[in-house]
Write a protein that holds these residues in place. Structure first.
Motif, mmCIF file in Angstrom:
data_model
loop_
_atom_site.group_PDB
_atom_site.id
_atom_site.type_symbol
_atom_site.label_atom_id
_atom_site.label_comp_id
_atom_site.label_asym_id
_atom_site.label_seq_id
_atom_site.Cartn_x
_atom_site.Cartn_y
_atom_site.Cartn_z
ATOM 1 N N UNK A 68 21.651 3.386 48.519
ATOM 2 C CA UNK A 68 23.030 3.008 48.838
ATOM 3 C C UNK A 68 23.843 2.834 47.563
ATOM 4 N N UNK A 69 25.142 2.918 47.728
ATOM 5 C CA UNK A 69 26.065 2.804 46.603
ATOM 6 C C UNK A 69 26.141 1.348 46.172
ATOM 7 N N UNK A 70 25.946 1.141 44.869
ATOM 8 C CA UNK A 70 25.937 -0.209 44.296
ATOM 9 C C UNK A 70 27.134 -0.456 43.386
ATOM 10 N N UNK A 71 27.856 0.625 43.045
ATOM 11 C CA UNK A 71 29.019 0.479 42.177
ATOM 12 C C UNK A 71 29.752 1.789 42.046
ATOM 13 N N UNK A 72 30.934 1.736 41.416
ATOM 14 C CA UNK A 72 31.723 2.943 41.206
ATOM 15 C C UNK A 72 32.680 2.749 40.047
ATOM 16 N N UNK A 73 33.165 3.874 39.534
ATOM 17 C CA UNK A 73 34.228 3.887 38.529
ATOM 18 C C UNK A 73 35.228 4.961 38.949
ATOM 19 N N UNK A 74 36.501 4.678 38.741
ATOM 20 C CA UNK A 74 37.570 5.595 39.138
ATOM 21 C C UNK A 74 38.632 5.590 38.051
ATOM 22 N N UNK A 75 39.079 6.756 37.655
ATOM 23 C CA UNK A 75 40.133 6.839 36.654
ATOM 24 C C UNK A 75 40.679 8.239 36.547
ATOM 25 N N UNK A 76 41.604 8.402 35.617
ATOM 26 C CA UNK A 76 42.244 9.691 35.397
ATOM 27 C C UNK A 76 43.446 9.535 34.482
#
Length: 167
Positions: A68-76
């Motif tokens: 399962x997903x435990x974390x994320x990062x998002x940018x641009x």
């Protein structure tokens, strides 16, 4: 543990991490009434919009562990015209139970690699001044750029900007 590019099939998992991490990270910083109204269903809708509008310049990675997903990062691309940074880290969140295991640093490094591949040379982020993660960002080399007042629900809070040149 696996870090990989996110896809639309990850939306619900990302939304779950987003809500749970806000509730644990911002407990005592943001009002309980605001935090208690956060739902995975609402965040899922927000993330569908983000994925529908994701451009080549944008990046979303997830950290997956035990299926399962435990974390994320998002940018641009930077959304901040007042600073001379070409990219921005919009969000990075980990579930409380996996914090301190190095996942945040790995996600952060993968994000920087992705920025370099997209020919970005610098990036910045905004973080709540009272967020314990401020120290993490400073350890990663973030330099103080400034601050601003924001409103979240009924709360007036201070955000600080940190930046990285020459990535």
């Amino acid at each position: 543990m696996n870090i990989r590019l996110a896809s639309v099939r990850d939306i619900e998992g990302i939304a779950r991490v987003h809500v749970e991490s806000w509730k644990s990270t911002y407990n005592g910083i943001i009002s309980e009434s605001f935090l208690s109204n956060l739902t995975v269903e609402k965040r899922t809708k927000n993330w569908k919009v983000i994925f529908d509008n994701l451009t080549e310049d944008g990046v979303i990675y997830v950290v997956e562990d035990l299926g399962s997903i435990r974390g994320f990062v998002h940018g641009g691309k930077s959304r901040e015209p007042d600073f001379e940074y070409d990219a921005e880290l919009y969000a990075i969140y980990l579930l409380k139970e996996v914090q301190g295991n190095g996942y945040g640093k790995l996600l952060f490094e993968r994000f920087i690699e992705a920025l370099k591949q997209r020919n970005y040379r610098s990036f910045m982020l905004w973080v709540l001044e009272d967020n314990p993660s401020v120290e993490f960002y400073k350890k990663q080399g973030g330099q103080y750029l400034g601050k601003k007042e924001i409103q979240i629900g009924e709360d007036k809070l201070t955000e600080i900007a940190l930046g990285w040149k020459g990535i």
